[in-house]
Design a protein around this motif. Structure first.
Motif, PDB file in Angstrom:
ATOM      1  N   SER A  94     -16.739   7.865  -9.518  1.00 21.50           N
ATOM      2  CA  SER A  94     -16.136   7.359 -10.477  1.00 21.50           C
ATOM      3  C   SER A  94     -14.601   7.789 -10.778  1.00 21.50           C
ATOM      4  N   PHE A  95     -14.091   8.345  -9.598  1.00 18.87           N
ATOM      5  CA  PHE A  95     -12.611   8.966  -9.658  1.00 18.87           C
ATOM      6  C   PHE A  95     -11.644   7.643  -9.263  1.00 18.87           C
ATOM      7  N   GLY A  96     -10.837   7.153 -10.535  1.00 16.38           N
ATOM      8  CA  GLY A  96     -10.051   6.304 -10.483  1.00 16.38           C
ATOM      9  C   GLY A  96      -8.828   6.298 -10.201  1.00 16.38           C
ATOM     10  N   HIS A 106       0.462  15.552  -2.216  1.00 16.85           N
ATOM     11  CA  HIS A 106      -0.078  15.812  -0.897  1.00 16.85           C
ATOM     12  C   HIS A 106      -1.557  15.556  -0.587  1.00 16.85           C
ATOM     13  N   GLN A 107      -1.941  15.708  -1.983  1.00 16.03           N
ATOM     14  CA  GLN A 107      -3.648  15.380  -2.086  1.00 16.03           C
ATOM     15  C   GLN A 107      -4.277  14.049  -2.366  1.00 16.03           C
ATOM     16  N   ARG A 108      -3.201  12.979  -2.431  1.00 18.33           N
ATOM     17  CA  ARG A 108      -3.667  11.787  -3.040  1.00 18.33           C
ATOM     18  C   ARG A 108      -4.063  11.046  -1.876  1.00 18.33           C
ATOM     19  N   GLY A 112      -7.920   9.704  -1.887  1.00 23.00           N
ATOM     20  CA  GLY A 112      -7.936   8.067  -1.801  1.00 23.00           C
ATOM     21  C   GLY A 112      -8.678   7.765  -0.722  1.00 23.00           C
ATOM     22  N   VAL A 113      -8.516   8.254   0.538  1.00 20.43           N
ATOM     23  CA  VAL A 113      -9.584   7.704   1.813  1.00 20.43           C
ATOM     24  C   VAL A 113     -10.891   8.325   1.296  1.00 20.43           C
ATOM     25  N   ILE A 191      -7.120  12.195   6.367  1.00 21.56           N
ATOM     26  CA  ILE A 191      -7.857  13.571   6.110  1.00 21.56           C
ATOM     27  C   ILE A 191      -7.546  14.482   6.981  1.00 21.56           C
ATOM     28  N   GLY A 192      -6.927  15.642   6.627  1.00 22.37           N
ATOM     29  CA  GLY A 192      -6.520  16.587   7.433  1.00 22.37           C
ATOM     30  C   GLY A 192      -7.354  17.664   8.011  1.00 22.37           C
TER      31      GLY A 192
END
Length: 386
Positions: A94-96, A106-108, A112-113, A191-192
């Motif tokens: 549900s994370f939109g 730097h986290q987006r 998102g992936v 993804i790091g």
């Protein structure tokens, strides 16, 4: 109501009389049926903050699956859990977009992936598609494509993949992961390494962090790329000049393959792969014989690898996604298997039984099987417009 209750008690009595092993066999035959239609849905029995992997497991009823092999998506789901836990996200589904904008820049990308991958995995679960070959259960090819772990000269095979390829029906690179489960590593771009161990392994290899006996090769058609035979000749000459006793047959290679569209592959190449001048991996390209095979110019070669056993039709090695530029239709699986052939064709008979299935031969069969199954599921390929 009384009649319904009596019928329910009668059915319960009959079921309880069936031996447990027979019940398990009966349920396993019903695996293609949505399990959530027979029990309360995952959302009804689990809180929203429950494990993100549990919904997929309940719906496919994997405990009674006819195959005990772990799916390709297990490691992906573990990575998603790492991402969501690291950034305090309790429900990735549900994370939109609005929530994404509240995160630091730097986290987006990683989030998102991860959210896109979570939706893809959920879609596979809702449809009860196979989590290994990503096809509908009636088209599943897993039983026809067993693992083949005989890979002389290969230490690890890294598949650097764009996240949009994961779960795609027509993707062929998934065959590399299922065919060589112990030596292959799925690395999802975006993804790091702190959240994805396989990314750390790959970055260590491409920056020259492997053992002295392991050399990293990148399959990519750059201008400075060499064929594997040219690389081996250089290594042999270098060993002779330095007086090293090391044999080419003793050397193990880490191989990196990029999976995605050509635009996606170019971006991941520029982002993750250092130049050779900066200590990056040796670029490797296919031999002239392999290129001729892809172009259909090597039809006279006496090699059963290029033919399908059932109808003796030539295997093209092209992906199902058509493109106006023909060389861009070459599938990741086909390019990789031809590289494996270049690397092993001289040494494979010496390191295994003559009757053993050669890995490049197995991949040819598997790709043909996968393409046929995908065509049955989605219909004939469509030509992309310029």
């Amino acid at each position: 109501a009384n009649a319904a209750a009596a019928m329910s008690r009668s059915m319960a009595g009959r079921i309880s009389a069936i031996p447990q092993h027979a019940l398990i066999a009966m349920v396993s035959l019903l695996a293609p049926i949505q399990w959530c239609a027979m029990v309360p849905t995952a959302s009804a029995v689990m809180p929203r903050t429950a494990s993100r992997r549990s919904c997929f497991a309940v719906r496919t009823f994997s405990a009674l699956s006819s195959s005990s092999k772990e799916s390709i998506l297990d490691e992906v789901e573990a990575t998603l859990s790492n991402v969501f836990d690291a950034y305090g996200i309790t429900d990735g589904r549900s994370f939109g977009t609005a929530d994404m904008l509240t995160l630091p820049s730097h986290q987006r990308e990683a989030v998102g992936v991860a959210t896109n991958l979570q939706r893809r995995i959920d879609a596979l679960g809702r449809s009860n598609d196979c989590p290994t070959c990503w096809l509908q259960r009636k088209h599943c090819i897993c039983s026809q494509c067993p693992p083949c772990e005989m890979l002389p000269k290969i230490n690890r095979l890294f598949l650097l993949t764009h996240h949009k390829e994961v779960g795609m029906v027509v993707d062929t690179a998934k065959l590399l992961l299922s065919t060589f489960p112990t030596k292959s590593r799925l690395v999802v771009g975006g993804i790091g390494q702190g959240l994805q161990p396989s990314m750390g392994e790959m970055l260590d290899a491409v920056h020259g962090g492997g053992s002295s006996n392991n050399k990293c090769l990148l399959l990519f058609p750059s201008e400075d790329a060499l064929t594997f035979h040219q690389i081996e000749a250089m290594e042999k000459a270098k060993a002779k000049d330095t007086g090293s006793a090391e044999s080419n047959h003793d050397r193990q290679y880490d191989v990196v393959v990029i999976d995605g569209t050509w635009a996606q592959a170019r971006k991941m190449y520029n982002r993750y792969i250092p130049s050779e001048e900066d200590g990056g991996p040796q670029r490797v390209q296919l031999s002239n014989d392999a290129v001729a095979t892809l172009n259909g110019d090597n039809a006279d070669v006496d090699d059963s690898t290029w033919y399908d056993n059932e109808d003796n039709q030539r295997i093209s090695g092209h992906q199902l996604r058509r493109h106006p530029t023909k060389w861009r239709e070459v599938a990741t699986c086909e390019a990789t298997r031809l590289l494996l052939r270049d690397m092993m064709i001289d040494t494979f008979p010496k390191s295994s039984d003559e009757d053993a299935v050669k890995p490049w031969d197995a991949l040819a069969r598997y790709q043909n099987t996968a393409n046929s199954a995908a065509l049955r599921q989605i219909g004939p390929p469509r030509i992309a417009q310029k």
